[in-house]
Design a protein around this motif. Structure first.
Motif, PDB file in Angstrom:
ATOM      1  N   LYS A 198      26.356 -13.644 -35.087  1.00  0.00           N
ATOM      2  CA  LYS A 198      25.311 -14.052 -35.667  1.00  0.00           C
ATOM      3  C   LYS A 198      23.951 -13.208 -35.052  1.00  0.00           C
ATOM      4  O   LYS A 198      23.959 -12.805 -33.744  1.00  0.00           O
ATOM      5  N   THR A 199      23.127 -12.728 -35.873  1.00  0.00           N
ATOM      6  CA  THR A 199      21.935 -11.745 -35.467  1.00  0.00           C
ATOM      7  C   THR A 199      20.659 -12.486 -35.919  1.00  0.00           C
ATOM      8  O   THR A 199      20.518 -13.589 -36.653  1.00  0.00           O
ATOM      9  N   PRO A 249      26.172   2.666 -39.556  1.00  0.00           N
ATOM     10  CA  PRO A 249      25.481   2.644 -38.403  1.00  0.00           C
ATOM     11  C   PRO A 249      24.166   1.769 -38.435  1.00  0.00           C
ATOM     12  O   PRO A 249      23.407   1.983 -39.402  1.00  0.00           O
ATOM     13  N   MET A 250      24.063   0.999 -37.355  1.00  0.00           N
ATOM     14  CA  MET A 250      22.883   0.278 -37.509  1.00  0.00           C
ATOM     15  C   MET A 250      22.745  -0.725 -36.041  1.00  0.00           C
ATOM     16  O   MET A 250      23.699  -0.519 -35.264  1.00  0.00           O
ATOM     17  N   VAL A 283      23.384  -5.459 -30.583  1.00  0.00           N
ATOM     18  CA  VAL A 283      24.595  -4.962 -30.904  1.00  0.00           C
ATOM     19  C   VAL A 283      24.352  -3.389 -31.693  1.00  0.00           C
ATOM     20  O   VAL A 283      23.455  -3.524 -32.263  1.00  0.00           O
ATOM     21  N   GLU A 284      25.188  -2.653 -31.196  1.00  0.00           N
ATOM     22  CA  GLU A 284      25.190  -1.064 -31.757  1.00  0.00           C
ATOM     23  C   GLU A 284      26.361  -1.242 -32.683  1.00  0.00           C
ATOM     24  O   GLU A 284      27.523  -1.240 -32.265  1.00  0.00           O
ATOM     25  N   ASP A 323      33.048   3.623 -35.990  1.00  0.00           N
ATOM     26  CA  ASP A 323      34.541   3.393 -35.347  1.00  0.00           C
ATOM     27  C   ASP A 323      34.325   2.519 -34.064  1.00  0.00           C
ATOM     28  O   ASP A 323      35.387   2.596 -33.454  1.00  0.00           O
ATOM     29  N   GLN A 324      33.295   2.191 -33.877  1.00  0.00           N
ATOM     30  CA  GLN A 324      32.806   1.014 -32.593  1.00  0.00           C
ATOM     31  C   GLN A 324      31.701   0.096 -32.923  1.00  0.00           C
ATOM     32  O   GLN A 324      30.708   0.623 -33.521  1.00  0.00           O
ATOM     33  N   VAL A 325      31.824  -0.745 -31.979  1.00  0.00           N
ATOM     34  CA  VAL A 325      30.803  -1.804 -32.044  1.00  0.00           C
ATOM     35  C   VAL A 325      30.683  -2.183 -30.656  1.00  0.00           C
ATOM     36  O   VAL A 325      31.560  -2.375 -29.792  1.00  0.00           O
TER      37      VAL A 325
END
Length: 132
Positions: A27-28, A41-42, A69-70, A74-76
């Motif tokens: 949740k954001t 990307p965000m 959160v970034e 290929d990565q969070v």
């Protein structure tokens, strides 16, 4: 099988989680999001909610509180104030926090910080939900 990517959840006191998942849901402040590999990307602000980590062996759930959160292709990476597995949650303590927050919000005292009390209530309800 879906493409896997790396998720890392970091809190001030530990690396809470690091592993390979096919999807992550959280949740954001803008609403619930689900992320697959190769997502645009965000960066988002995390709101209190359930974190769902879709691993090859199944879904892991955790309580995730405020943070950032970034999202890369290929990565969070999640930087969280607090992250808890259901077995780490003290349900009695969460119930007491819920009662305190509800009491503050229902009181007629104009000096309370309503936003802070509402956030405390959201966190308590999240902990209760996940620990049940």
């Amino acid at each position: 099988m879906a493409d896997m990517f790396t998720v890392k959840v970091i809190t001030p006191d530990r690396v809470f989680y690091e592993g390979e998942v096919s999807m992550v849901e959280l949740k954001t402040t803008e609403g619930d999001i689900g992320v697959y590999k190769n997502h645009i990307p965000m960066t988002c602000i995390v709101a209190p909610g359930v974190l769902n980590l879709y691993e090859a062996a199944g879904v892991k759930k955790a309580a995730l509180h405020t943070g950032f959160v970034e999202i890369l292709q290929d990565q969070v990476t999640i930087l969280a104030e607090v992250a808890e597995w259901p077995e780490e949650i003290d349900k009695n303590r969460a119930e007491e926090a819920r009662i305190r927050a509800e009491r503050r919000l229902s009181g007629k005292d104009g000096s309370i910080d309503v936003a802070r009390a509402e956030l405390a209530l959201k966190k308590a309800l999240l902990r209760i939900k996940l620990s049940s």
